[in-house]
Scaffold this motif. Structure first.
Motif, PDB file in Angstrom:
ATOM      1  N   LEU A  25       0.855  -1.187   0.000  1.00 48.13           N
ATOM      2  CA  LEU A  25       0.000   0.000   0.000  1.00 48.13           C
ATOM      3  C   LEU A  25       0.887   1.232   0.000  1.00 48.13           C
ATOM      4  CD1 LEU A  25      -1.548  -2.297   2.018  1.00 48.13           C
ATOM      5  CD2 LEU A  25      -3.359  -0.638   1.541  1.00 48.13           C
ATOM      6  N   ASP A  26       0.800   2.016  -1.069  1.00 44.75           N
ATOM      7  CA  ASP A  26       1.715   3.114  -1.340  1.00 44.75           C
ATOM      8  C   ASP A  26       0.967   4.443  -1.241  1.00 44.75           C
ATOM      9  OD1 ASP A  26       3.390   5.031  -2.480  1.00 44.75           O
ATOM     10  OD2 ASP A  26       4.121   3.688  -4.049  1.00 44.75           O
ATOM     11  N   PRO A  27       1.352   5.335  -0.311  1.00 46.35           N
ATOM     12  CA  PRO A  27       0.657   6.616  -0.168  1.00 46.35           C
ATOM     13  C   PRO A  27       1.081   7.663  -1.186  1.00 46.35           C
ATOM     14  CG  PRO A  27       2.429   6.500   1.418  1.00 46.35           C
ATOM     15  CD  PRO A  27       2.418   5.179   0.697  1.00 46.35           C
ATOM     16  N   GLY A  28       1.892   7.282  -2.170  1.00 43.39           N
ATOM     17  CA  GLY A  28       2.327   8.234  -3.188  1.00 43.39           C
ATOM     18  C   GLY A  28       3.257   9.282  -2.613  1.00 43.39           C
ATOM     19  N   GLU A  29       2.936  10.552  -2.804  1.00 44.89           N
ATOM     20  CA  GLU A  29       3.793  11.625  -2.309  1.00 44.89           C
ATOM     21  C   GLU A  29       3.555  11.928  -0.830  1.00 44.89           C
ATOM     22  OE1 GLU A  29       3.122  14.912  -4.875  1.00 44.89           O
ATOM     23  OE2 GLU A  29       4.120  13.979  -6.597  1.00 44.89           O
ATOM     24  N   ARG A  30       2.554  11.301  -0.245  1.00 41.30           N
ATOM     25  CA  ARG A  30       2.275  11.527   1.167  1.00 41.30           C
ATOM     26  C   ARG A  30       3.011  10.522   2.034  1.00 41.30           C
ATOM     27  NH1 ARG A  30      -1.926  14.954   2.235  1.00 41.30           N
ATOM     28  NH2 ARG A  30      -3.170  15.620   0.440  1.00 41.30           N
ATOM     29  N   ARG A  31       2.752  10.597   3.322  1.00 43.36           N
ATOM     30  CA  ARG A  31       3.337   9.666   4.264  1.00 43.36           C
ATOM     31  C   ARG A  31       2.268   8.673   4.714  1.00 43.36           C
ATOM     32  NH1 ARG A  31       7.655  11.926   8.222  1.00 43.36           N
ATOM     33  NH2 ARG A  31       8.180   9.734   7.941  1.00 43.36           N
ATOM     34  N   VAL A  32       2.713   7.522   5.195  1.00 38.60           N
ATOM     35  CA  VAL A  32       1.756   6.506   5.598  1.00 38.60           C
ATOM     36  C   VAL A  32       0.799   7.041   6.663  1.00 38.60           C
ATOM     37  CG1 VAL A  32       1.529   4.297   6.797  1.00 38.60           C
ATOM     38  CG2 VAL A  32       3.211   4.539   4.958  1.00 38.60           C
ATOM     39  N   GLY A  41      -0.085  -2.588  -4.975  1.00 37.66           N
ATOM     40  CA  GLY A  41       0.722  -3.405  -5.871  1.00 37.66           C
ATOM     41  C   GLY A  41       1.204  -4.612  -5.102  1.00 37.66           C
ATOM     42  N   GLU A  42       1.767  -5.565  -5.817  1.00 37.20           N
ATOM     43  CA  GLU A  42       2.302  -6.746  -5.144  1.00 37.20           C
ATOM     44  C   GLU A  42       3.814  -6.627  -5.028  1.00 37.20           C
ATOM     45  OE1 GLU A  42       3.102  -8.089  -9.364  1.00 37.20           O
ATOM     46  OE2 GLU A  42       2.163  -6.456  -8.246  1.00 37.20           O
ATOM     47  N   GLY A  43       4.381  -7.298  -4.045  1.00 36.81           N
ATOM     48  CA  GLY A  43       5.828  -7.248  -3.908  1.00 36.81           C
ATOM     49  C   GLY A  43       6.332  -8.252  -2.894  1.00 36.81           C
ATOM     50  N   GLY A  44       7.569  -8.628  -3.065  1.00 39.99           N
ATOM     51  CA  GLY A  44       8.250  -9.538  -2.152  1.00 39.99           C
ATOM     52  C   GLY A  44       9.646  -9.758  -2.681  1.00 39.99           C
ATOM     53  N   ASN A 104      -3.052 -12.639   4.961  1.00 38.70           N
ATOM     54  CA  ASN A 104      -2.105 -12.214   3.931  1.00 38.70           C
ATOM     55  C   ASN A 104      -1.326 -11.001   4.420  1.00 38.70           C
ATOM     56  OD1 ASN A 104      -2.905 -14.069   1.729  1.00 38.70           O
ATOM     57  ND2 ASN A 104      -4.866 -13.004   1.912  1.00 38.70           N
ATOM     58  N   GLY A 105      -0.058 -10.949   4.061  1.00 43.18           N
ATOM     59  CA  GLY A 105       0.801  -9.868   4.515  1.00 43.18           C
ATOM     60  C   GLY A 105       0.520  -8.559   3.814  1.00 43.18           C
ATOM     61  N   LEU A 106       0.595  -7.466   4.589  1.00 41.87           N
ATOM     62  CA  LEU A 106       0.453  -6.111   4.056  1.00 41.87           C
ATOM     63  C   LEU A 106       1.753  -5.356   4.291  1.00 41.87           C
ATOM     64  CD1 LEU A 106      -3.072  -5.189   5.504  1.00 41.87           C
ATOM     65  CD2 LEU A 106      -2.556  -6.277   3.303  1.00 41.87           C
ATOM     66  N   ASN A 107       2.104  -4.492   3.357  1.00 42.95           N
ATOM     67  CA  ASN A 107       3.337  -3.731   3.463  1.00 42.95           C
ATOM     68  C   ASN A 107       3.055  -2.272   3.102  1.00 42.95           C
ATOM     69  OD1 ASN A 107       6.023  -3.045   3.737  1.00 42.95           O
ATOM     70  ND2 ASN A 107       6.577  -3.740   1.683  1.00 42.95           N
ATOM     71  N   PHE A 108       3.000  -1.400   4.106  1.00 37.59           N
ATOM     72  CA  PHE A 108       2.802   0.035   3.889  1.00 37.59           C
ATOM     73  C   PHE A 108       4.181   0.666   3.693  1.00 37.59           C
ATOM     74  CE2 PHE A 108      -0.763  -1.501   6.294  1.00 37.59           C
ATOM     75  CZ  PHE A 108      -1.860  -0.787   5.844  1.00 37.59           C
ATOM     76  N   THR A 109       4.416   1.278   2.549  1.00 41.08           N
ATOM     77  CA  THR A 109       5.746   1.801   2.238  1.00 41.08           C
ATOM     78  C   THR A 109       5.658   3.206   1.663  1.00 41.08           C
ATOM     79  OG1 THR A 109       6.546  -0.430   1.742  1.00 41.08           O
ATOM     80  CG2 THR A 109       7.882   1.409   0.971  1.00 41.08           C
ATOM     81  N   GLU A 110       6.378   4.145   2.276  1.00 40.17           N
ATOM     82  CA  GLU A 110       6.487   5.495   1.728  1.00 40.17           C
ATOM     83  C   GLU A 110       7.863   5.652   1.097  1.00 40.17           C
ATOM     84  OE1 GLU A 110       7.562   8.279   5.469  1.00 40.17           O
ATOM     85  OE2 GLU A 110       5.593   7.324   5.600  1.00 40.17           O
ATOM     86  N   ARG A 111       7.924   6.428   0.041  1.00 39.79           N
ATOM     87  CA  ARG A 111       9.106   6.435  -0.823  1.00 39.79           C
ATOM     88  C   ARG A 111      10.268   7.272  -0.311  1.00 39.79           C
ATOM     89  NH1 ARG A 111       5.702   7.980  -6.166  1.00 39.79           N
ATOM     90  NH2 ARG A 111       4.015   6.444  -5.914  1.00 39.79           N
ATOM     91  N   GLY A 112      10.028   8.296   0.482  1.00 40.75           N
ATOM     92  CA  GLY A 112      11.095   9.191   0.903  1.00 40.75           C
ATOM     93  C   GLY A 112      11.381  10.247  -0.149  1.00 40.75           C
TER      94      GLY A 112
END
Length: 364
Positions: A25-32, A41-44, A104-112
């Protein structure tokens, strides 16, 4: 200086990955913690390699994993299908309706950006993949009856639970029995090992698996924290990377584990979240190859190392020279970090263009 790899003839897959696939789960230009909407999206770590080899390089790849059978699991499956990775070895686990037993695993990631580093917040406890145990997966059929040329897994999967490292070992034993080349990415994550024995346990597990491995991937922290080999000429923050120190460390690794014929390490110095020094070193059968660091601009650094690995694996499977394989890995990693999400959006033509040193003029 080329690896001996099974012919593609008679193999259903060029590469098979074992690992957990999460919903990012990607917050785009914001922060989580301030977001109101998220892209998904999917990832691992292990899966990203298979997807890069399929979507960018056109190889036949498969993922071996497990998902809870609910709407989130089906969403992750749909995303993997869009990526073209074979999911026929996906293990579905009954869902209890709440997630008390499996989820199922969730991954919240902000880009920096600039001085603000990228950050992740995983929510993956009791996931279906973490509950895999030896005997759950048909490795002899995967590597023997159906056939694969290359198998890839890593330290993220092995850190998920008390049983996952044993699953990786079982897979490696079957792969070696059928002459499949094996790669392992240390991908040391302090958060995963924190309540699972820390660095000491990570080193124990990684060292126990090294005798099965042909090719290892890692960065400076991976080899130090995850395997216990020191690198001279670097500081605690890895702001300066002395490549001579890496060469000495790699020589020590292959001396300790003579079955390992390939070692690849990415070279990254994070000047800011938006500008990184990026390069790599590749060792193959006694010879070293290097792509010196150069500054690249970063949109999303997550998955850059996985794309580095898939580029090198592609070069080896395609029987290119070691230097070509390394340049391919460095270029693919750089391009993957120029787009959002864990997985590569690059094409082989774009990778070749980046390898040639071409600029970024618009193509139309």
């Amino acid at each position: 200086m080329k690896m001996q790899i099974r012919s593609a003839k008679g193999c259903q897959w060029d590469e098979v990955s074992l690992g957990e696939v999460m919903l990012r789960l990607d917050p785009g230009e914001r922060r989580v913690h301030t977001a109101r909407t998220f892209d998904v999206g999917e990832g691992g770590g292990e899966y990203n390699v298979a997807r890069g080899l399929r979507r960018c390089f056109g190889l036949r790849t498969a993922v071996v994993t497990a998902l809870a059978d609910n709407a989130v699991g089906r969403l992750i499956e749909d995303l993997m299908l869009q990526g073209g990775v074979d999911t026929s070895n996906l293990r579905w686990v009954d869902y209890d309706g709440v997630g008390r037993e499996v989820r199922n695993g969730l991954n919240f990631t902000e880009r920096g950006f600039g001085p603000r580093a990228a950050a992740g917040c995983s929510d993956r406890g009791h996931s279906a993949a973490s509950q895999l145990k030896p005997g759950d997966l048909p490795w002899k059929a995967i590597f023997g009856e159906r056939g694969a040329r290359w198998f890839h897994t890593g330290g993220i999967f092995c850190a998920l639970s008390e049983t996952t490292a044993a699953v990786a070992r079982e897979a490696m034993e079957a792969a070696r029995e059928h002459d499949v080349r094996i790669s392992y990415d240390f991908n040391y994550r302090p958060s995963l090992w924190k309540n699972f024995g820390g660095q000491q346990r990570a080193r124990e597990i990684n060292r126990s698996l090294m005798p099965y491995v042909d090719c290892v991937f890692g960065n400076e922290e991976d080899f130090v924290a995850g395997l216990g080999f020191e690198i001279s000429g670097v500081d605690s923050s890895y702001s300066q990377l002395d490549t001579n120190g890496f060469r000495r460390m790699i020589s020590e690794v292959v001396s300790a584990y003579p079955n390992i014929s390939v070692v690849a390490t990415s070279l990254r110095t994070a000047k800011t979240a938006s500008v990184n020094g990026w390069g790599g070193i590749l060792y193959i059968k006694g010879e070293f190859y290097e792509v010196p660091q150069r500054d690249i601009e970063i949109m999303d650094r997550v998955g850059g190392g996985d794309s580095f690995a898939s580029g090198i694996i592609y070069g080896l499977l395609a029987e290119q020279s070691p230097q070509w394989a390394l340049e391919c890995g460095v270029a693919h990693g750089a391009l993957a970090m120029s787009t959002p999400g864990d997985t590569s959006m690059a094409s082989l033509a774009e990778v070749r263009r980046a390898m040639s040193g071409a600029g970024a003029r618009i193509e139309r």
